[in-house]
Design a protein around this motif. Structure first.
Motif, short mmCIF file in Angstrom:
data_model
loop_
_atom_site.label_atom_id
_atom_site.label_comp_id
_atom_site.label_asym_id
_atom_site.label_seq_id
_atom_site.Cartn_x
_atom_site.Cartn_y
_atom_site.Cartn_z
N SER A 2 -4.23 10.65 0.65
CA SER A 2 -4.40 9.54 -0.29
C SER A 2 -3.46 9.72 -1.49
O SER A 2 -2.89 10.79 -1.71
CB SER A 2 -5.85 9.46 -0.76
N THR A 3 -3.33 8.66 -2.24
CA THR A 3 -2.49 8.65 -3.43
C THR A 3 -3.36 8.55 -4.66
O THR A 3 -4.33 7.79 -4.69
CB THR A 3 -1.52 7.45 -3.39
N THR A 4 -3.03 9.33 -5.68
CA THR A 4 -3.73 9.27 -6.95
C THR A 4 -2.68 9.08 -8.04
O THR A 4 -1.64 9.73 -8.04
CB THR A 4 -4.50 10.59 -7.21
#
Length: 94
Positions: A2-4
């Motif tokens: 995932s991307t944060t």
């Protein structure tokens, strides 16, 4: 994966970029390593405190502990490369 997204001050971003370059990494890799190291340290701290709490509970339950002088002598002997006997726990105040 995932991307944060994170927001950081420009000064810190510049410091991260410079540190990453000195370390031979991209800023992304540097940040990931920093996060991983911080998480690992928090986990180790939690484990340390859990063990300490368990040992303190045992001291309170049994009233037995190793006197500081005995523990110190044991550790000093180990530091000299000796193989001393482990000190014996005794009731507190004796």
């Amino acid at each position: 994966m995932s991307t944060t997204t994170i927001r950081i001050e420009d000064d810190l971003k510049a410091r991260v970029a410079a540190a990453a370059e000195r370390a031979g990494k991209t800023a992304h890799a540097f940040i990931l390593d920093a996060i991983a190291q911080t998480v690992e340290q928090v986990e180790l701290d939690e484990q340390f405190h859990r063990v300490a709490d368990e040992r303190w509970a045992k001291v309170l339950a049994t009233g037995k502990t190793v006197p500081w002088d005995d523990a110190k002598a044991y550790l000093e002997a180990r530091a000299r490369g000796e193989r001393p006997r482990k000190p014996v726990a005794r009731k507190l105040g004796r």
